[in-house]
Design a protein around this motif. Structure first.
Motif, PDB file in Angstrom:
ATOM      1  N   THR A  11       0.681  -1.120   0.001  1.00 30.10           N
ATOM      2  CA  THR A  11       0.041  -0.138  -0.011  1.00 30.10           C
ATOM      3  C   THR A  11       1.013   1.214  -0.169  1.00 30.10           C
ATOM      4  O   THR A  11       1.939   1.209   0.625  1.00 30.10           O
ATOM      5  CB  THR A  11      -0.874   0.014   1.265  1.00 30.10           C
ATOM      6  N   ARG A  12       0.162   2.504  -0.402  1.00 27.65           N
ATOM      7  CA  ARG A  12       0.977   3.567  -0.507  1.00 27.65           C
ATOM      8  C   ARG A  12       0.497   4.509   0.555  1.00 27.65           C
ATOM      9  O   ARG A  12      -0.643   5.121   0.546  1.00 27.65           O
ATOM     10  CB  ARG A  12       0.941   4.128  -1.882  1.00 27.65           C
ATOM     11  N   GLY A  13       1.492   4.722   1.619  1.00 33.34           N
ATOM     12  CA  GLY A  13       0.619   5.495   2.681  1.00 33.34           C
ATOM     13  C   GLY A  13      -0.459   5.136   3.543  1.00 33.34           C
ATOM     14  O   GLY A  13      -1.070   6.175   4.076  1.00 33.34           O
ATOM     15  N   PHE A  49       1.238  -4.590   3.620  1.00 30.38           N
ATOM     16  CA  PHE A  49       2.495  -3.874   3.981  1.00 30.38           C
ATOM     17  C   PHE A  49       2.622  -2.603   3.202  1.00 30.38           C
ATOM     18  O   PHE A  49       2.383  -2.380   2.012  1.00 30.38           O
ATOM     19  CB  PHE A  49       3.790  -4.858   3.724  1.00 30.38           C
ATOM     20  N   SER A  50       3.042  -1.626   3.999  1.00 32.11           N
ATOM     21  CA  SER A  50       3.039  -0.197   3.576  1.00 32.11           C
ATOM     22  C   SER A  50       4.290   0.010   2.873  1.00 32.11           C
ATOM     23  O   SER A  50       5.612  -0.287   3.375  1.00 32.11           O
ATOM     24  CB  SER A  50       2.967   0.973   4.716  1.00 32.11           C
ATOM     25  N   GLN A  51       4.526   0.803   1.718  1.00 28.85           N
ATOM     26  CA  GLN A  51       5.787   0.841   1.049  1.00 28.85           C
ATOM     27  C   GLN A  51       6.397   2.157   1.759  1.00 28.85           C
ATOM     28  O   GLN A  51       6.024   3.239   2.401  1.00 28.85           O
ATOM     29  CB  GLN A  51       5.517   1.510  -0.556  1.00 28.85           C
ATOM     30  N   LEU A  52       7.844   2.101   1.613  1.00 29.05           N
ATOM     31  CA  LEU A  52       8.883   3.153   2.285  1.00 29.05           C
ATOM     32  C   LEU A  52       8.786   4.556   1.500  1.00 29.05           C
ATOM     33  O   LEU A  52       8.659   5.556   1.873  1.00 29.05           O
ATOM     34  CB  LEU A  52      10.173   2.491   2.403  1.00 29.05           C
ATOM     35  N   LYS A  53       8.656   4.264   0.128  1.00 28.29           N
ATOM     36  CA  LYS A  53       8.566   5.105  -0.885  1.00 28.29           C
ATOM     37  C   LYS A  53       7.281   5.189  -1.643  1.00 28.29           C
ATOM     38  O   LYS A  53       7.305   4.175  -2.481  1.00 28.29           O
ATOM     39  CB  LYS A  53       9.889   5.429  -1.692  1.00 28.29           C
ATOM     40  N   MET A  54       6.331   6.207  -1.405  1.00 24.05           N
ATOM     41  CA  MET A  54       5.117   6.033  -2.242  1.00 24.05           C
ATOM     42  C   MET A  54       5.197   6.005  -3.645  1.00 24.05           C
ATOM     43  O   MET A  54       4.538   5.149  -4.446  1.00 24.05           O
ATOM     44  CB  MET A  54       4.204   7.088  -1.791  1.00 24.05           C
ATOM     45  N   GLU A  55       6.303   6.647  -4.304  1.00 23.48           N
ATOM     46  CA  GLU A  55       6.422   6.656  -5.475  1.00 23.48           C
ATOM     47  C   GLU A  55       6.863   5.574  -6.478  1.00 23.48           C
ATOM     48  O   GLU A  55       6.711   5.598  -7.530  1.00 23.48           O
ATOM     49  CB  GLU A  55       7.459   7.966  -6.060  1.00 23.48           C
ATOM     50  N   ASP A  63      11.593  -2.510  -0.449  1.00 27.44           N
ATOM     51  CA  ASP A  63      10.846  -1.206  -0.504  1.00 27.44           C
ATOM     52  C   ASP A  63       9.512  -1.085   0.500  1.00 27.44           C
ATOM     53  O   ASP A  63       9.044  -0.254   0.091  1.00 27.44           O
ATOM     54  CB  ASP A  63      10.472  -0.798  -1.927  1.00 27.44           C
ATOM     55  N   ILE A  64       9.569  -2.049   1.270  1.00 25.07           N
ATOM     56  CA  ILE A  64       8.538  -2.163   2.317  1.00 25.07           C
ATOM     57  C   ILE A  64       8.920  -2.174   3.675  1.00 25.07           C
ATOM     58  O   ILE A  64       9.986  -2.705   3.780  1.00 25.07           O
ATOM     59  CB  ILE A  64       7.686  -3.116   1.924  1.00 25.07           C
ATOM     60  N   TYR A  65       8.066  -1.663   4.504  1.00 25.99           N
ATOM     61  CA  TYR A  65       8.460  -1.790   5.883  1.00 25.99           C
ATOM     62  C   TYR A  65       8.076  -3.263   6.349  1.00 25.99           C
ATOM     63  O   TYR A  65       7.292  -4.242   5.722  1.00 25.99           O
ATOM     64  CB  TYR A  65       7.295  -1.173   6.857  1.00 25.99           C
TER      65      TYR A  65
END
Length: 767
Positions: A11-13, A49-55, A63-65
Motif C-alpha cells: 500500500t502507498r501511505g 505492507f506499506s511502502q517506504l517510498k510511495m512513488e 522497498d516495504i516496511y
C-alpha cells in the motif's frame, strides 16, 4: 507464534490496524492477482505492507516496511480498471520472506500478537487516555461520535490503543511505529505523548485563528466605516478624489517594505487627510507631506560593482594622475568586499579650481555603478537649506539632503557636496553646523530633517565633499572629513590631460573627425605656458574649444581638409601671448625678491619690493596687505635693526630713513604667514645695496630671533615656481619632509635649499 504464507499487497501511505476497517482502490496488476488468489485459495485472507517510498511503482522486498497487517477481504466492488476493496485488520505480522508465487506475490509472515504488560499501569494508562479524549474539543477532526461511544463502553486497552491511533492525525512513519510496537502499555504511553503534542498544536492553531479573525474583523470594520464616510462625502458633494489617492497610498504601503514607523506615520496623516474637507487649505499641505514620505527611498539600493579591476580601469579612463584619490576609492571598495558591510567614509577633495574634483566624484559613481547626485553649497546661508523647514511654515520643503535622496531614488548613492568651503552664516543660522550631523558617520544613520520629522538613514551614502581652501572649512566640520589634497597640475600633466581627454572631447563636441585637426605635444605645451596660467585645466579646455571652433569654420568656409596647428596659426586665432611665462626678474635686482604664495587658486609667485629714502624712520606698507603680512614686515625690520652691523648696515640709517615695502598687484588682497623671509631679504638688500639673485625664490616665516619656521602649501608653491622658470627655492628646514610629494620633473628642474635661520637665507639669496 505460528508462521504462515499469504498473498501480499503493497500500500502507498496506508497503515491498517487490527479491528480497523478501511476501503482501498486496488489497481496494480500484481495487487489485483493477490486479491483473486486470496479469494480463491486463502479464505479471503491477505497481508498488507506499506511502502517506504510511495512513488515506487513496482516495489521489492527492500522497498516495504517489515511489519504489516493480516487482513480479511470483506467486500469487493469491480470497476473497469480497478477494484474497490474493503479490508478488516486481524493481526500484526512480521515479514520473514518475500516469495515470487505463480498466481501472485506471496509473503511468508510471522504473527505478532499484542503483549500484556503491567496490569496496574495498564489500568492507569487507559484511564489517562480516556480522560485525554474527554478533554478534547468535540469539534476536533479525529474525535468521531462512534469513537466516543466505544470509549464510553469501556473498550479494552489493546483495542483502545489501536482505535485511537487509527483516528489520530499522525504521519505514516509514526503510525508504523505504533504497528511495530507489540507492548500495549508502550503504545498507550506513545498515545499520551501524541495527545500532549496535539494539545499544544491545537493551542497554537487557536491563537493563530484568533489573530487572523481579529485582523479580518478590524479590516472589515475599517472598510465599512470608510465606505460609509465615502457615501456621506458624496452626499455632501465633496470631491471623492481624495479617497482614491488614500486607497492607492494604502495599497502602496502594503505592497512595499517601508519601515513600520513610516507606515504608521503615513496612515495617521491619511486619516487626517480624509477627515478634512477638500476645500480646506490644509489638505494640500498634508498631501504634499504624505507624498514626500512615500516617494523617499527607504529600502531601495543598487548593487556595487565588486570587480576591482573594472573600477580601477574606469577611474584611469576618466582621469590622468590623481593616484592618492584613486587609491583611497579602491581601498574603500576592497574593504567593503572583504567585510560585506561598511559605513561609507566622508571624503573631502581639497584643491584649486579646475583640477578635477567634481568630475572625479562622477567617475567614482560610475566606477561603483551607483546613482550620482550633486548639491552645491556655494553661498548657502540658511540652515533650513540643509535641514529643511518646519511644516508649520507656508511653502515648507525638506532640506537639500532629503531632496537629493529623493532624486537619487536609492539609499546608497554617491552624494557630491560641492564647494563646502563657500558656506556662510547669518541671522538665519549656521549651515556648516547643520552639516555636522550629515557628515558624521556616527550620527548620520539617524539624520533628522525638520520637514520629514522621522529619522532618515544616511549611513550607506558615499559622501564626497569638495573645497578650494581648507582653512575656510570650520574645524568641527574638518574633523569629520577625510581630507585628500589635490594639487595643481604640472605642465607635463596638463599636456597629457589635453592629449588624452580635452582635445578628443572638444573635437567630438565640435563635430571634428580624427585627422581634421592635428595638434602635437609641443603646441599643447605652448598653449599651456603662454595662453593659460592656472592650477587646473579649465582655461586650457576653453582655449582648445576655441581652436576647435575656428578649425570647423576654416574647414567649412575655406574648404580646407585638415588643419595642422602651429604658432603662427595660434597667434592669428588667439592673438598675442596672454601670459609671460617665467615672470621672474630677468636680472639681479636690489630690493626686489621673488616670494611664493598659496592661494585658493593654487600656487603663485609674487615680487616683494623694498625702497628707502630720506625721512624720519617710518615704515610704509602698500599692496592691500593683511594683518599677518603687516606683522611680518615689522618683525623683519626689527630683526634687521638688531643685527644691522652683521649685514654691513649703519644703525643710524633707521632714524633718518623712511622704508617703503610694496607687493605689486595692489588691487589684489594678500595675507599669510609665509612672507617673513622674503621681506627680510628685500630689506637687507635695499639697506645694504646688495642685489638679490633673479632665478631664486623663497618662502618661510621669520621670528624676531631670526629662526625660519615651516609653512604650508609647499607643493603648490613649487609648481608655481617651476612654471615661472625659477631654478632655486629656499625652504624652511621643517619642510624637508614635504619634498616627497613634489613631482619628479619639478625636483629635476629646481634646487631646493633647506634653511633654518635668516642669516642662511641671506647668505644664499644675496649676490
Amino acid at each position: 507464534m505460528s508462521d504462515k504464507i499469504y498473498p501480499l499487497i503493497c500500500t502507498r501511505g496506508v497503515i491498517l490496524f487490527p479491528d480497523q476497517e478501511i476501503v482501498i482502490d486496488v489497481g496494480r496488476e500484481q495487487s489485483l492477482k493477490a486479491i483473486e488468489n486470496a479469494q480463491d485459495n486463502y479464505d479471503d485472507q491477505i497481508v498488507l505492507f506499506s511502502q517506504l517510498k510511495m512513488e515506487r511503482e513496482n516495489p521489492t522486498e527492500n522497498d516495504i516496511y517489515t511489519v504489516g497487517t493480516l487482513c480479511e477481504i470483506r467486500h469487493v466492488r469491480r470497476f473497469d480498471k480497478f477494484l474497490r476493496v474493503k479490508f478488516k485488520g486481524l493481526e500484526r505480522v512480521k515479514l520473514k520472506q518475500w516469495i515470487d508465487g505463480s498466481l501472485s506475490e506471496m509473503a511468508h509472515v510471522e504473527l505478532m500478537p499484542s503483549v500484556r504488560q503491567d496490569e496496574t499501569e495498564e489500568s492507569a494508562l487507559v484511564r489517562m487516555v480516556a480522560s485525554a479524549f474527554e478533554q478534547m474539543h468535540p469539534g476536533e477532526r479525529f474525535v468521531s461520535k462512534d469513537l466516543m461511544i466505544e470509549l464510553s463502553r469501556g473498550v479494552g486497552a489493546d483495542a483502545l490503543s489501536d482505535k485511537a491511533v487509527a483516528a489520530f492525525p499522525l504521519t505514516v512513519e509514526r503510525k508504523q511505529q505504533y504497528l511495530e510496537t507489540t507492548g500495549i502499555n508502550d503504545r498507550l504511553v506513545m498515545l499520551l505523548q501524541d495527545f500532549e503534542k496535539e494539545k499544544k498544536m491545537s493551542e497554537v492553531e487557536k491563537k493563530i485563528n484568533d489573530t487572523v479573525k481579529e485582523r479580518i474583523d478590524q479590516g472589515q470594520k475599517d472598510y465599512y466605516l470608510r465606505e460609509k464616510m465615502h457615501a456621506i462625502r458624496e452626499e455632501l458633494g465633496d470631491i471623492v478624489e481624495a479617497d482614491k489617492d488614500a486607497d492607492s497610498i494604502r495599497k502602496r504601503l502594503e505592497e512595499n517594505p517601508y519601515p513600520e514607523y513610516i507606515k504608521e506615520k503615513v496612515k495617521e496623516e491619511l486619516m487626517r487627510y480624509e477627515m478634512l474637507p477638500q476645500a480646506s487649505g490644509e489638505t494640500g499641505v498634508i498631501k504634499t507631506y504624505i507624498d514626500w514620505l512615500v516617494e523617499l527611498p527607504w529600502w531601495q539600493t543598487t548593487e556595487d560593482n565588486e570587480n576591482l579591476d573594472s573600477a580601477q580601469q574606469i577611474l584611469d579612463e576618466d582621469h590622468y594622475g590623481l593616484a592618492k584619490v584613486k587609491e583611497r576609492i579602491m581601498e574603500y571598495l576592497a574593504v567593503k568586499q572583504m567585510t560585506n558591510s561598511l559605513k561609507a567614509p566622508i571624503i573631502c577633495l581639497v584643491g584649486p579650481p579646475g583640477v578635477g574634483k567634481t568630475s572625479l566624484a562622477k567617475s567614482v559613481a560610475r566606477a561603483l555603478d551607483r546613482k550620482f547626485v550633486k548639491m552645491s553649497l556655494g553661498g548657502v546661508r540658511d540652515e533650513a537649506e540643509i535641514r529643511g523647514h518646519r511644516r508649520t511654515y507656508l511653502g515648507a520643503l525638506p532640506g537639500r539632503i532629503i531632496q537629493g535622496m529623493k532624486k537619487a531614488g536609492v539609499i546608497n548613492p554617491v552624494f557630491l557636496i560641492d564647494e563646502i568651503d563657500k558656506m556662510a552664516s547669518d541671522y538665519k543660522g549656521d549651515p556648516s553646523s547643520a552639516m555636522l550631523e550629515v557628515l558624521d558617520p556616527e550620527q548620520n544613520s539617524m539624520f533628522s530633517d525638520h520637514y520629514i520629522e522621522e529619522p532618515y538613514d544616511l549611513s550607506k551614502v558615499l559622501f564626497i565633499a569638495t573645497a578650494n581652501y581648507l582653512e575656510n572649512i570650520p574645524p568641527a566640520l574638518q574633523d569629520r572629513l577625510e581630507i585628500i589634497q589635490l594639487s595643481s597640475y604640472t605642465d607635463i600633466e596638463k599636456v597629457n590631460i589635453a592629449k588624452e581627454h580635452l582635445l578628443p572631447k572638444q573635437m567630438k563636441e565640435n563635430g571634428l573627425k580624427e585627422g581634421q585637426l592635428v595638434v602635437d605635444e609641443d603646441m599643447i605645451l605652448y598653449l599651456v605656458r603662454y595662453y593659460t596660467r592656472e592650477a587646473g585645466v579649465r582655461q586650457l579646455e576653453r582655449t582648445i574649444a576655441n581652436i576647435c571652433r575656428k578649425t570647423v569654420l576654416a574647414i567649412l568656409k575655406d574648404k580646407k581638409e585638415s588643419i595642422v596647428l602651429d604658432r603662427k596659426l595660434v597667434h592669428d586665432w588667439l592673438g598675442n601671448e596672454k601670459v609671460d611665462y617665467g615672470k621672474k626678474e630677468k636680472e639681479d635686482q636690489v630690493g626686489t625678491v621673488t616670494g611664493l604664495a598659496y592661494t585658493s587658486f593654487g600656487g603663485d609667485i609674487l615680487q616683494i619690493e623694498a625702497n628707502r629714502f630720506e625721512g624720519k624712520g617710518h615704515l610704509i606698507l602698500t599692496g592691500q596687505l593683511g594683518d599677518v603680512m603687516k606683522e611680518s614686515a615689522s618683525i623683519a625690520l626689527d630683526y634687521i635693526r638688531s643685527h644691522a652691523k652683521e649685514y654691513g648696515i649703519d644703525p643710524k640709517i633707521f632714524e633718518k630713513t623712511d622704508i617703503h615695502i610694496h607687493v605689486p598687484e595692489g588691487a589684489v588682497p594678500k595675507d599669510g604667514p609665509s612672507a617673513g623671509v622674503t621681506m627680510t631679504t628685500a630689506l637687507v638688500s635695499c639697506l645694504s645695496d646688495r642685489p638679490v639673485k633673479a632665478n631664486l625664490a623663497m618662502t618661510g616665516e621669520v621670528t624676531l630671533r631670526g629662526n625660519v619656521l615651516p609653512i604650508g602649501g609647499l607643493k603648490e608653491k613649487s609648481l608655481a615656481a617651476h612654471r615661472s622658470g625659477i631654478t632655486t627655492i629656499l625652504i624652511p628646514k621643517g619642510n624637508e619632509k614635504d619634498l616627497e610629494e613634489i613631482p619628479e620633473e619639478v625636483k629635476e628642474a629646481i634646487t631646493f635649499i633647506p634653511v633654518s635661520t635668516a642669516s642662511k637665507v641671506l647668505e644664499h639669496a644675496l649676490v
